[in-house]
Design a protein around this motif. Sequence first.
Motif, PDB file in Angstrom:
ATOM      1  N   ARG A  25       0.804  -1.223   0.000  1.00 31.76           N
ATOM      2  CA  ARG A  25       0.000   0.000   0.000  1.00 31.76           C
ATOM      3  C   ARG A  25       0.838   1.274   0.000  1.00 31.76           C
ATOM      4  O   ARG A  25       1.992   1.277   0.401  1.00 31.76           O
ATOM      5  CB  ARG A  25      -0.915   0.006   1.206  1.00 31.76           C
ATOM      6  N   VAL A  26       0.181   2.343  -0.440  1.00 28.80           N
ATOM      7  CA  VAL A  26       0.685   3.709  -0.328  1.00 28.80           C
ATOM      8  C   VAL A  26      -0.382   4.476   0.440  1.00 28.80           C
ATOM      9  O   VAL A  26      -1.516   4.618  -0.025  1.00 28.80           O
ATOM     10  CB  VAL A  26       0.923   4.365  -1.709  1.00 28.80           C
ATOM     11  N   GLU A  27      -0.021   4.960   1.623  1.00 36.37           N
ATOM     12  CA  GLU A  27      -0.973   5.674   2.469  1.00 36.37           C
ATOM     13  C   GLU A  27      -0.995   7.155   2.111  1.00 36.37           C
ATOM     14  O   GLU A  27       0.022   7.714   1.697  1.00 36.37           O
ATOM     15  CB  GLU A  27      -0.596   5.482   3.940  1.00 36.37           C
ATOM     16  N   TYR A  28      -2.163   7.771   2.292  1.00 35.45           N
ATOM     17  CA  TYR A  28      -2.294   9.181   1.914  1.00 35.45           C
ATOM     18  C   TYR A  28      -3.180   9.952   2.870  1.00 35.45           C
ATOM     19  O   TYR A  28      -3.949   9.384   3.642  1.00 35.45           O
ATOM     20  CB  TYR A  28      -2.812   9.317   0.486  1.00 35.45           C
ATOM     21  N   ILE A  29      -3.048  11.283   2.781  1.00 36.17           N
ATOM     22  CA  ILE A  29      -3.928  12.223   3.479  1.00 36.17           C
ATOM     23  C   ILE A  29      -4.417  13.206   2.425  1.00 36.17           C
ATOM     24  O   ILE A  29      -3.610  13.769   1.677  1.00 36.17           O
ATOM     25  CB  ILE A  29      -3.173  12.993   4.581  1.00 36.17           C
ATOM     26  N   LEU A  30      -5.726  13.397   2.351  1.00 32.82           N
ATOM     27  CA  LEU A  30      -6.305  14.400   1.456  1.00 32.82           C
ATOM     28  C   LEU A  30      -6.613  15.655   2.262  1.00 32.82           C
ATOM     29  O   LEU A  30      -7.040  15.567   3.407  1.00 32.82           O
ATOM     30  CB  LEU A  30      -7.600  13.884   0.828  1.00 32.82           C
ATOM     31  N   THR A  31      -6.391  16.813   1.641  1.00 33.29           N
ATOM     32  CA  THR A  31      -6.695  18.072   2.326  1.00 33.29           C
ATOM     33  C   THR A  31      -7.742  18.845   1.532  1.00 33.29           C
ATOM     34  O   THR A  31      -7.969  18.580   0.345  1.00 33.29           O
ATOM     35  CB  THR A  31      -5.436  18.941   2.492  1.00 33.29           C
ATOM     36  N   LYS A  32      -8.361  19.799   2.208  1.00 33.06           N
ATOM     37  CA  LYS A  32      -9.419  20.592   1.572  1.00 33.06           C
ATOM     38  C   LYS A  32      -8.877  21.525   0.498  1.00 33.06           C
ATOM     39  O   LYS A  32      -9.625  21.989  -0.348  1.00 33.06           O
ATOM     40  CB  LYS A  32     -10.179  21.392   2.629  1.00 33.06           C
ATOM     41  N   ASP A  33      -7.566  21.790   0.522  1.00 30.84           N
ATOM     42  CA  ASP A  33      -6.990  22.690  -0.491  1.00 30.84           C
ATOM     43  C   ASP A  33      -6.466  21.907  -1.706  1.00 30.84           C
ATOM     44  O   ASP A  33      -5.555  22.357  -2.392  1.00 30.84           O
ATOM     45  CB  ASP A  33      -5.917  23.596   0.118  1.00 30.84           C
ATOM     46  N   ASN A  34      -7.072  20.743  -1.966  1.00 31.34           N
ATOM     47  CA  ASN A  34      -6.799  19.949  -3.172  1.00 31.34           C
ATOM     48  C   ASN A  34      -5.393  19.359  -3.224  1.00 31.34           C
ATOM     49  O   ASN A  34      -4.814  19.197  -4.294  1.00 31.34           O
ATOM     50  CB  ASN A  34      -7.079  20.777  -4.433  1.00 31.34           C
ATOM     51  N   LYS A  35      -4.854  19.042  -2.054  1.00 31.88           N
ATOM     52  CA  LYS A  35      -3.542  18.388  -2.015  1.00 31.88           C
ATOM     53  C   LYS A  35      -3.708  16.949  -1.549  1.00 31.88           C
ATOM     54  O   LYS A  35      -4.643  16.625  -0.814  1.00 31.88           O
ATOM     55  CB  LYS A  35      -2.585  19.119  -1.066  1.00 31.88           C
ATOM     56  N   ILE A  36      -2.781  16.106  -1.984  1.00 30.10           N
ATOM     57  CA  ILE A  36      -2.703  14.747  -1.483  1.00 30.10           C
ATOM     58  C   ILE A  36      -1.289  14.539  -0.955  1.00 30.10           C
ATOM     59  O   ILE A  36      -0.308  14.804  -1.659  1.00 30.10           O
ATOM     60  CB  ILE A  36      -3.085  13.689  -2.541  1.00 30.10           C
ATOM     61  N   TYR A  37      -1.205  14.147   0.295  1.00 31.78           N
ATOM     62  CA  TYR A  37       0.072  13.866   0.943  1.00 31.78           C
ATOM     63  C   TYR A  37       0.269  12.351   0.912  1.00 31.78           C
ATOM     64  O   TYR A  37      -0.548  11.625   1.492  1.00 31.78           O
ATOM     65  CB  TYR A  37       0.061  14.339   2.396  1.00 31.78           C
ATOM     66  N   LEU A  38       1.294  11.888   0.220  1.00 30.11           N
ATOM     67  CA  LEU A  38       1.626  10.468   0.243  1.00 30.11           C
ATOM     68  C   LEU A  38       2.602  10.275   1.396  1.00 30.11           C
ATOM     69  O   LEU A  38       3.700  10.827   1.393  1.00 30.11           O
ATOM     70  CB  LEU A  38       2.225  10.024  -1.093  1.00 30.11           C
ATOM     71  N   TYR A  77      10.229   7.024   0.048  1.00 37.29           N
ATOM     72  CA  TYR A  77      10.268   6.180  -1.158  1.00 37.29           C
ATOM     73  C   TYR A  77       9.639   6.910  -2.344  1.00 37.29           C
ATOM     74  O   TYR A  77      10.184   6.905  -3.448  1.00 37.29           O
ATOM     75  CB  TYR A  77       9.560   4.833  -0.919  1.00 37.29           C
ATOM     76  N   VAL A  78       8.499   7.556  -2.112  1.00 40.10           N
ATOM     77  CA  VAL A  78       7.828   8.301  -3.185  1.00 40.10           C
ATOM     78  C   VAL A  78       8.710   9.460  -3.642  1.00 40.10           C
ATOM     79  O   VAL A  78       8.876   9.696  -4.845  1.00 40.10           O
ATOM     80  CB  VAL A  78       6.441   8.802  -2.740  1.00 40.10           C
ATOM     81  N   ALA A  79       9.296  10.183  -2.707  1.00 39.67           N
ATOM     82  CA  ALA A  79      10.172  11.304  -3.058  1.00 39.67           C
ATOM     83  C   ALA A  79      11.356  10.821  -3.898  1.00 39.67           C
ATOM     84  O   ALA A  79      11.718  11.440  -4.902  1.00 39.67           O
ATOM     85  CB  ALA A  79      10.656  12.006  -1.792  1.00 39.67           C
ATOM     86  N   GLN A  80      11.950   9.704  -3.507  1.00 38.87           N
ATOM     87  CA  GLN A  80      13.079   9.141  -4.256  1.00 38.87           C
ATOM     88  C   GLN A  80      12.636   8.696  -5.653  1.00 38.87           C
ATOM     89  O   GLN A  80      13.358   8.887  -6.629  1.00 38.87           O
ATOM     90  CB  GLN A  80      13.679   7.957  -3.474  1.00 38.87           C
TER      91      GLN A  80
END
Length: 99
Positions: A25-38, A77-80
């Motif tokens: 899996r790849v876990e994420y956080i969604l924000t109200k300002d249209n961003k997704i944090y992996l 890992y995603v950044a790399q």
Amino acid sequence: MENHQLINNEEQKRYEFHINGLKPRVEYILTKDNKIYLTHTEVPKELEGQGIASAMVKATLAEVEKSGRQLVPLCPYVAQYIKKHPEWSKLVAPGFTFG
């Protein structure tokens, strides 16, 4: 490696592959300002060394691109992966810098 279908498990806030009863899996956080944090990438030990994480991150980035969200790659890992595949850097939110 065979292609696996990426599943957006919205309830648990993660993208998953389902492979032989296991769920990398790849876990994420969604924000109200249209961003997704992996935030985290995880592959069960039984599946390590098969290119699963790379395939999953690539599929996840394609989903992020389709969604039109801005990406904040907090997971190392995603950044790399993005550093190695700079064509995906267009998704990264303005102002984010790779440490």
